[in-house]
Write an enzyme that holds these catalytic residues in place. Structure first.
Site, short mmCIF file in Angstrom:
data_model
loop_
_atom_site.label_atom_id
_atom_site.label_comp_id
_atom_site.label_asym_id
_atom_site.label_seq_id
_atom_site.Cartn_x
_atom_site.Cartn_y
_atom_site.Cartn_z
N ARG A 169 10.81 40.40 -13.41
CA ARG A 169 9.57 41.14 -13.62
C ARG A 169 8.41 40.57 -12.81
O ARG A 169 7.37 41.24 -12.69
CB ARG A 169 9.19 41.16 -15.10
N THR B 291 5.22 35.62 -16.04
CA THR B 291 5.81 35.72 -14.71
C THR B 291 5.07 36.84 -13.99
O THR B 291 4.95 37.94 -14.52
CB THR B 291 7.31 36.02 -14.77
N MET C 109 4.36 45.10 -12.42
CA MET C 109 5.31 44.82 -13.51
C MET C 109 5.42 43.32 -13.68
O MET C 109 6.13 42.64 -12.95
CB MET C 109 6.68 45.41 -13.20
N CYS C 110 4.69 42.77 -14.64
CA CYS C 110 4.74 41.35 -14.95
C CYS C 110 5.50 41.14 -16.26
O CYS C 110 5.78 42.09 -16.98
CB CYS C 110 3.33 40.78 -15.07
N GLY C 111 5.81 39.90 -16.55
CA GLY C 111 6.48 39.57 -17.80
C GLY C 111 5.65 38.59 -18.60
O GLY C 111 5.09 37.64 -18.04
#
Length: 311
Positions: A30, A161, A1-3
């Site tokens: 995230r 992120t 789960m990245c942003g």
């Protein structure tokens, strides 16, 4: 789960460094491992900004000898630049291992970049007229403070992120990725590419290089290959939906454009705000609210949606 996050101002400059920092800090939950920026300033004809690292952040804990190793690498890089007829206008150390050069160069930038990266431990993060790519370990506040990004003036930017899932926690594996050797092209991505190794081998056979095993780097190399062969950014994004397998949402920035694409399942989130003079997008609306606290309307792009905006 990245942003992921991105924004572009139409026909004007703004403090995109500060804006991107606010957006990325809002997405810290995230991805706490690393934060990266690709921000676009106002280019000067004939000048290039070269961002590179001569070590990983973790290398600095390897004892006193590492300082001389880094100094030797920098000396070698600067000798290579001199060999290629580069004029260094300014040189800045953000950290002992990360440098920024403003250079003037009339030769082949691809040959220059390839020669520099022959130096052991050296990786070019970006080389372009407007692009400056910065990434390091920590959250947006940490990275922006370390690299002086809170007052960066420009037209647009993208950022990421990262929560490491399938590759290391280091600068090499952090996003964004520069689309080497295509000047001023950068990519951030949230998702997973399932035909990564097939596509990577295709790109390597065409002469492209990879600096990591992160599947997101493939999107940068894929984009570079398309643009180098005369494909427009919009068509490259559309082609990727057909040719790349997996679940993904990604953003691509060039010297004067910002584009986005979502795969056929649209499983990875993206929220978008658009006005006459500003477009902002992010994995979550909270990031857009960080720079636009007033009442606004946003929407979620559909599956297979592709958009491109001009600065």
């Amino acid at each position: 789960m990245c942003g992921i996050a991105g924004l572009i101002h139409k026909g004007k400059s703004s403090n995109v460094g500060g804006e991107m920092t606010a957006m990325l800090q809002a997405l810290k939950h995230r991805g706490p491992d690393s934060t990266g920026y690709a921000v676009y300033g106002e280019p000067t004809e004939g000048d290039y900004v070269l961002r590179l690292k001569v070590a990983e952040a973790e290398d600095m804990a390897k004892g006193r000898g590492i300082h001389q190793v880094l100094a030797d690498r920098i000396t070698e890089v600067e000798a290579i630049m001199q060999e290629h007829g580069v004029t260094v206008k300014t040189k800045e150390h953000a950290t002992e291992y990360a440098l920024r050069y403003l250079i003037s160069h009339e030769g082949d930038t691809t040959a220059l970049a390839e020669h520099i990266e022959e130096t052991d431990g050296v990786e070019i993060l970006s080389l372009g007229n407007g692009l400056e790519l910065i990434k390091d370990l920590g959250d947006a506040s940490d990275v922006a403070g370390l690299y002086g990004l809170n007052e960066f003036n420009g037209t647009h930017g993208i950022g990421h992120t990262r929560m490491a899932t399938e590759s290391d926690v280091d600068i090499r594996s952090a996003h964004p990725y520069w689309a080497f050797p295509y000047n001023d092209v950068s990519v951030v991505h949230n998702g997973q590419i399932t035909n990564y190794w097939i596509m990577r081998r295709q790109m390597e056979r065409k002469g492209h290089r990879f600096m990591s095993n992160c599947d997101s780097e493939l999107l940068a190399v894929y984009t570079a290959n398309n643009l180098a062969n005369g494909v427009t950014l919009e068509q490259s994004l559309r082609n990727s939906i057909e040719e790349i397998d997996g679940v993904f949402t990604y953003l691509v920035a060039t010297k004067d454009q910002l584009g986005m694409a979502k795969d056929t399942m649209a499983a990875k989130p993206l929220v978008l705000y658009e006005s006459d003079d500003l477009i902002a997008m992010a994995s979550e609306e909270v990031a857009i609210r960080a720079i636009l606290p007033q009442e606004i309307d946003t929407y979620d792009p559909y599956d297979e949606e592709v958009r491109v905006w001009q600065a």
